[in-house]
Design a protein around this motif. Structure first.
Motif, short mmCIF file in Angstrom:
data_model
loop_
_atom_site.label_atom_id
_atom_site.label_comp_id
_atom_site.label_asym_id
_atom_site.label_seq_id
_atom_site.Cartn_x
_atom_site.Cartn_y
_atom_site.Cartn_z
N ARG A 150 47.01 43.59 20.01
CA ARG A 150 47.50 44.43 20.87
C ARG A 150 47.35 45.26 21.15
O ARG A 150 47.56 45.84 19.57
N PRO A 151 47.26 46.44 21.67
CA PRO A 151 47.42 46.17 23.24
C PRO A 151 45.75 45.27 22.78
O PRO A 151 44.83 45.56 23.09
N PHE A 152 46.99 44.51 24.32
CA PHE A 152 45.58 43.73 25.32
C PHE A 152 44.37 45.25 25.59
O PHE A 152 44.14 46.26 26.23
N ASP A 153 42.95 44.79 25.29
CA ASP A 153 41.85 45.27 25.76
C ASP A 153 41.67 45.17 27.02
O ASP A 153 41.52 46.21 27.51
N VAL A 154 41.41 44.41 28.03
CA VAL A 154 41.18 43.57 29.11
C VAL A 154 42.17 42.79 29.45
O VAL A 154 42.58 41.80 28.73
N VAL A 155 42.86 43.33 30.69
CA VAL A 155 43.83 42.74 31.47
C VAL A 155 43.24 41.84 32.80
O VAL A 155 43.06 43.11 33.40
N VAL A 156 43.05 40.83 33.35
CA VAL A 156 42.83 40.55 34.41
C VAL A 156 43.19 40.37 35.34
O VAL A 156 42.97 38.93 35.17
N LEU A 157 43.62 40.73 36.50
CA LEU A 157 44.73 39.90 36.98
C LEU A 157 44.55 39.56 38.66
O LEU A 157 43.14 39.93 39.62
N GLY A 158 44.88 38.35 39.41
CA GLY A 158 44.56 38.37 40.64
C GLY A 158 45.67 38.95 41.28
O GLY A 158 46.35 39.55 40.81
N MET A 159 45.49 38.67 42.88
CA MET A 159 46.75 38.77 44.11
C MET A 159 46.72 38.13 44.59
O MET A 159 45.37 37.60 45.48
N GLY A 160 47.68 37.39 45.02
CA GLY A 160 48.01 36.48 46.20
C GLY A 160 47.84 37.88 47.51
O GLY A 160 48.74 38.34 47.74
N GLU A 161 48.25 36.44 48.57
CA GLU A 161 48.36 36.99 49.98
C GLU A 161 49.50 37.58 50.40
O GLU A 161 50.14 38.72 51.86
N ASP A 162 50.67 37.22 49.46
CA ASP A 162 52.22 37.49 49.80
C ASP A 162 51.90 39.17 48.16
O ASP A 162 53.66 39.41 48.25
N GLY A 163 51.20 39.48 47.99
CA GLY A 163 51.24 40.55 47.04
C GLY A 163 51.89 40.25 45.57
O GLY A 163 52.00 40.78 44.96
N HIS A 164 51.51 39.01 44.69
CA HIS A 164 52.18 38.61 43.85
C HIS A 164 51.52 38.73 42.96
O HIS A 164 49.72 38.80 43.60
N THR A 165 51.16 38.61 41.57
CA THR A 165 50.49 39.01 40.20
C THR A 165 51.00 38.14 39.55
O THR A 165 52.08 38.60 39.44
N ALA A 166 49.95 38.08 38.93
CA ALA A 166 50.27 36.64 37.49
C ALA A 166 51.05 35.81 38.29
O ALA A 166 51.09 35.08 39.25
N SER A 167 52.50 35.49 37.78
CA SER A 167 53.48 34.32 38.87
C SER A 167 54.61 36.01 38.08
O SER A 167 56.10 35.10 38.77
N LEU A 168 54.85 36.84 39.38
CA LEU A 168 55.94 37.49 39.97
C LEU A 168 55.35 37.97 41.35
O LEU A 168 55.06 38.36 41.61
#
Length: 235
Positions: free
Chosen positions: A128-146
């Motif tokens: 840590r800190p993480f060097d790179v975090v790659v996130l996606g996004m759902g059509e409801d606007g969620h990212t990760a599982s938030l």
């Protein structure tokens, strides 16, 4: 209102995006290894990153010094096709990248509520800190599982929370889950939001507009000013 700390990268198609993004991630990880002797990459699951993982595993890196972790996980067996760990092991941790260190989130706890603490402890092994975090996004606007509407959302997006994992039971998504909270996602040097398709592009544009994070949780990533965000998009 422009988000000056968010940089957009548009590509004509998915293969062009994947090639460019894989190269950028390689450079970031290579620089981190050169500066600190090890590096860390946090990735998301789903359908979108499969091609990226298959490209990234061919990059010439000292993979023995790369630590890979997940941004979230479904509470299923790691042998299930629904498992993010299964996806990563099948598509990323192959060829050259098989030498990388991998820390999964699914664990022997009976429920994700009990497994969240175990997963948080396991993640302390990742630089840590993480060097790179790659996130996606759902059509409801969620990212990760938030997810919007989740009872765990306020806790997951609390900027004052200790970085770690939370249990998530989203009414709009299958399977109970574990997810890194916002504090953990922001404990990073660079965040990449990787999205494809016109539908997600429209959601992203709505999330760029100031508003509540409960409506579009990805707003918490786009409107923070702690970590630079790069948005990679292709039709």
């Amino acid at each position: 209102m422009p988000l000056h700390w968010v940089h957009e990268h548009h590509f004509p198609d998915s293969p062009t995006l994947v090639h460019a993004l894989s190269g950028e991630i390689k450079v970031d990880l290579e620089e981190a290894i050169g500066e600190r002797g090890a590096c860390s990459l946090v990735v998301s699951g789903g359908r979108t990153p499969r091609a990226l993982f298959e490209q990234l595993r061919t990059e010439a890196l000292d993979w023995t010094k790369v630590w890979i972790a997940l941004a979230d996980e479904r509470w299923v067996e790691t042998t299930s096709p629904d498992s993010n760990e299964y996806l990563v092991r099948e598509t990323l941790l192959q060829d050259l990248a098989a030498a990388a260190h991998f820390i999964g989130l699914k664990n022997p706890a009976p429920k994700p509520e009990a497994g969240a603490e175990w997963a948080s402890r396991a993640l302390t092994r990742v630089p840590r800190p993480f060097d790179v975090v790659v996130l996606g996004m759902g059509e409801d606007g969620h990212t990760a599982s938030l997810f919007p509407g989740s009872l765990a959302l306020a806790r997951g997006l609390d900027p004052a929370a200790v970085p770690g994992c939370i249990a998530v039971n989203a009414l709009t998504a299958p399977h109970a889950r574990l997810s890194l909270n916002l504090s953990a996602l922001l404990d990073s040097r660079r965040i990449i939001l990787y999205i494809e398709g016109e539908a997600k592009r429209h959601v992203y544009l709505r999330a760029r507009v100031p508003g509540t994070v409960a409506e579009y949780p990805v707003r918490a990533i786009l409107h923070q000013r702690t970590v630079p965000v790069d948005v990679f998009w292709a039709p």
